[in-house]
Design an enzyme around this catalytic site. Sequence first.
Site, short mmCIF file in Angstrom:
data_model
loop_
_atom_site.label_atom_id
_atom_site.label_comp_id
_atom_site.label_asym_id
_atom_site.label_seq_id
_atom_site.Cartn_x
_atom_site.Cartn_y
_atom_site.Cartn_z
N ASP A 86 4.56 3.32 17.39
CA ASP A 86 4.26 2.35 16.64
C ASP A 86 4.47 0.61 16.99
O ASP A 86 5.62 0.45 17.06
CB ASP A 86 5.24 2.54 15.41
CG ASP A 86 4.84 1.52 14.05
OD1 ASP A 86 3.95 0.30 14.23
OD2 ASP A 86 5.33 1.74 12.95
N HIS A 144 8.18 -5.66 14.49
CA HIS A 144 9.25 -4.93 15.02
C HIS A 144 9.82 -5.49 16.25
O HIS A 144 10.69 -5.04 16.63
CB HIS A 144 9.08 -3.53 15.11
CG HIS A 144 8.80 -2.71 13.73
ND1 HIS A 144 9.33 -2.82 12.54
CD2 HIS A 144 7.49 -2.11 13.45
CE1 HIS A 144 8.77 -2.03 11.68
NE2 HIS A 144 7.63 -1.69 12.05
N ILE A 199 12.14 -6.41 12.20
CA ILE A 199 13.05 -5.28 11.50
C ILE A 199 12.90 -3.96 12.12
O ILE A 199 12.08 -3.86 12.99
CB ILE A 199 12.78 -5.47 10.29
CG1 ILE A 199 11.23 -5.13 9.72
CG2 ILE A 199 12.97 -6.84 9.24
CD1 ILE A 199 10.83 -4.84 8.17
N GLY A 229 10.60 1.72 9.49
CA GLY A 229 11.08 2.63 8.32
C GLY A 229 11.43 3.93 9.18
O GLY A 229 12.32 4.59 8.72
C1 LIG Z 1 2.69 6.86 9.29
C2 LIG Z 1 1.86 5.62 8.54
C3 LIG Z 1 3.09 4.78 8.34
C4 LIG Z 1 2.58 3.48 7.69
C5 LIG Z 1 2.64 2.25 8.40
C6 LIG Z 1 3.97 1.66 8.75
C7 LIG Z 1 3.84 0.70 9.69
C8 LIG Z 1 5.36 0.18 10.20
O1 LIG Z 1 5.56 -0.39 11.20
C9 LIG Z 1 5.94 -0.46 8.99
C10 LIG Z 1 7.47 -0.44 8.69
O2 LIG Z 1 8.04 0.41 9.27
S1 LIG Z 1 8.15 -1.74 7.80
C11 LIG Z 1 9.95 -1.16 7.69
C12 LIG Z 1 10.21 -0.10 6.73
N1 LIG Z 1 9.95 -0.68 5.31
C13 LIG Z 1 10.75 -1.66 4.71
O3 LIG Z 1 11.74 -2.09 5.29
C14 LIG Z 1 10.37 -1.78 3.09
C15 LIG Z 1 11.81 -1.69 2.41
N2 LIG Z 1 11.41 -1.79 0.82
C16 LIG Z 1 11.19 -3.04 0.55
O4 LIG Z 1 11.46 -3.96 1.07
C17 LIG Z 1 10.86 -3.01 -1.07
O5 LIG Z 1 11.42 -1.87 -1.59
C18 LIG Z 1 9.42 -3.27 -1.23
C19 LIG Z 1 9.05 -4.85 -0.74
C20 LIG Z 1 8.42 -2.03 -0.46
C21 LIG Z 1 8.85 -3.25 -2.78
O6 LIG Z 1 9.76 -4.11 -3.43
P1 LIG Z 1 9.20 -4.93 -4.59
O7 LIG Z 1 8.10 -5.63 -4.23
O8 LIG Z 1 10.50 -5.71 -5.11
O9 LIG Z 1 8.77 -3.83 -5.59
P2 LIG Z 1 9.19 -3.60 -6.99
O10 LIG Z 1 9.01 -4.47 -8.07
O11 LIG Z 1 10.65 -2.79 -7.24
O12 LIG Z 1 8.15 -2.57 -7.52
C22 LIG Z 1 6.69 -2.69 -7.68
C23 LIG Z 1 6.06 -1.16 -7.62
O13 LIG Z 1 5.97 -0.68 -6.63
C24 LIG Z 1 6.53 0.44 -6.53
N3 LIG Z 1 7.37 0.69 -5.14
C25 LIG Z 1 8.44 -0.20 -4.83
N4 LIG Z 1 8.87 0.24 -3.67
C26 LIG Z 1 8.25 1.16 -3.31
C27 LIG Z 1 8.44 1.94 -2.05
N5 LIG Z 1 9.22 1.73 -1.02
N6 LIG Z 1 7.32 2.76 -2.06
C28 LIG Z 1 6.53 3.04 -3.01
N7 LIG Z 1 6.39 2.56 -3.93
C29 LIG Z 1 7.34 1.33 -4.27
C30 LIG Z 1 7.54 0.35 -7.80
O14 LIG Z 1 7.66 2.02 -7.89
C31 LIG Z 1 6.80 -0.37 -8.54
O15 LIG Z 1 5.70 0.42 -9.12
P3 LIG Z 1 5.79 0.51 -10.67
O16 LIG Z 1 5.88 -0.59 -11.45
O17 LIG Z 1 4.71 1.45 -11.24
O18 LIG Z 1 6.97 1.37 -10.96
#
Ligand SMILES: CCCCCCC[C@@H](O)CC(=O)SCCNC(=O)CCNC(=O)[C@H](O)C(C)(C)COP(=O)(O)OP(=O)(O)OC[C@H]1O[C@@H](n2cnc3c(N)ncnc32)[C@H](O)[C@@H]1OP(=O)(O)O
Length: 311
Positions: free
Chosen positions: A211, A216, A231, A234
């Site tokens: 990845d 990252h 960062i 994940g």
């Molecule tokens: C194999 C393929 C892989 C894919 C590619 C990946 C590539 C990688 O290189 C990328 C990475 O590794 S990135 C690093 C790992 N991820 C992170 O650090 C993200 C951490 N999470 C966040 O920051 C917030 O939860 C955030 C920002 C995600 C959400 O926070 P908010 O914007 O505040 O959301 P919120 O208002 O709480 O919710 C809005 C709606 O979205 C849904 N939701 C929230 N977090 C979710 C999550 N983590 N996963 C799935 N759905 C999520 C909520 O349920 C909400 O929907 P609803 O209103 O319908 O309930």
Amino acid sequence: MANTNLSASAIDPELVISHKFSETSFSYTERDVALYALGVGACAEDAMDEKELNYVYNKNGQKFIKVLPTFSALFPFAKGLGLEGIRGLQFDPRLLLHGQQYIEIYRPLPSNSSIVNKATIAGLHDKGKATIIEIETRSYLKESGEALCMNRSTIYLRGSGGFSSSSHPYSYKTYPNDQPSHVSIPKYQPTAVYENPTQPSQALLYRLSGDYNPLHSDPMVAQVAGFTRPILHGLCTMGFAVRAIIKSFCNGEPTAVKNIFGRFLLHVYPGETLVTEMWLDGPRVIYQTKVKERNRTVLSGYVILKQNSSL
Ligand SMILES: CCCCCCC[C@@H](O)CC(=O)SCCNC(=O)CCNC(=O)[C@H](O)C(C)(C)COP(=O)(O)OP(=O)(O)OC[C@H]1O[C@@H](n2cnc3c(N)ncnc32)[C@H](O)[C@@H]1OP(=O)(O)O
């Protein structure tokens, strides 16, 4: 999080969900398996760790090194995610975050193999401020055609939502409702707790497993994405957590794991300490991982163990 300068994006949901990925194939070797294990912290604190040396070295002349189940989460990356090829999906790749990962493992992962991937769009959801796209990748052993594992990746595209009416937001998925997307963390004390530091170079090591997202590794890209520095992937955090579970409940035996689910709640900075709390609940281990330095939960989920695993 600050400074997420959202750029224009547009989603045509019907075009997106009708997208067909082409079949891809790739091979991996024991070297890839060992590099991955090091990337998720195996043997980082003890190079003679009795359980973990098996993941990186042919200990005692063992013929094949043992493969961590989360190694399978790399399979969808083997030929790139292919998001850029999806017609009707316009988004800013710098704002992409990994939201969730669900993995089913059907047979022990070989320590070297040739694999065929078949991917489909499993979900598309308009969250107003974001779009969630879910990709399901089924992986098969090339030689026999047997199903090896399935990954469902939930990808959170910040700044790209609002393509449907806010009173009836668009939501499409192909999988059943009984696959939970969050877990309730028990109120009682965890059965086990495992603390593991990550290295400042953790993401630079982990990326070599496939990845290469610059979020990252590149400080400028990380800043545009709203972070003070690059960062951790994940899936790297998830690798640490599942390794802790295998160590705590499976005597280090990775084939004991059947299903894995995790939701990424907050970013992790490389160098931070991960503390994984685990609750044994029948064949299921519920877990949450916190960053010790900020006392924030960054990941939560569950792992389902095979019934006959040596607990
Ligand atoms: C194999 C393929 C892989 C894919 C590619 C990946 C590539 C990688 O290189 C990328 C990475 O590794 S990135 C690093 C790992 N991820 C992170 O650090 C993200 C951490 N999470 C966040 O920051 C917030 O939860 C955030 C920002 C995600 C959400 O926070 P908010 O914007 O505040 O959301 P919120 O208002 O709480 O919710 C809005 C709606 O979205 C849904 N939701 C929230 N977090 C979710 C999550 N983590 N996963 C799935 N759905 C999520 C909520 O349920 C909400 O929907 P609803 O209103 O319908 O309930």
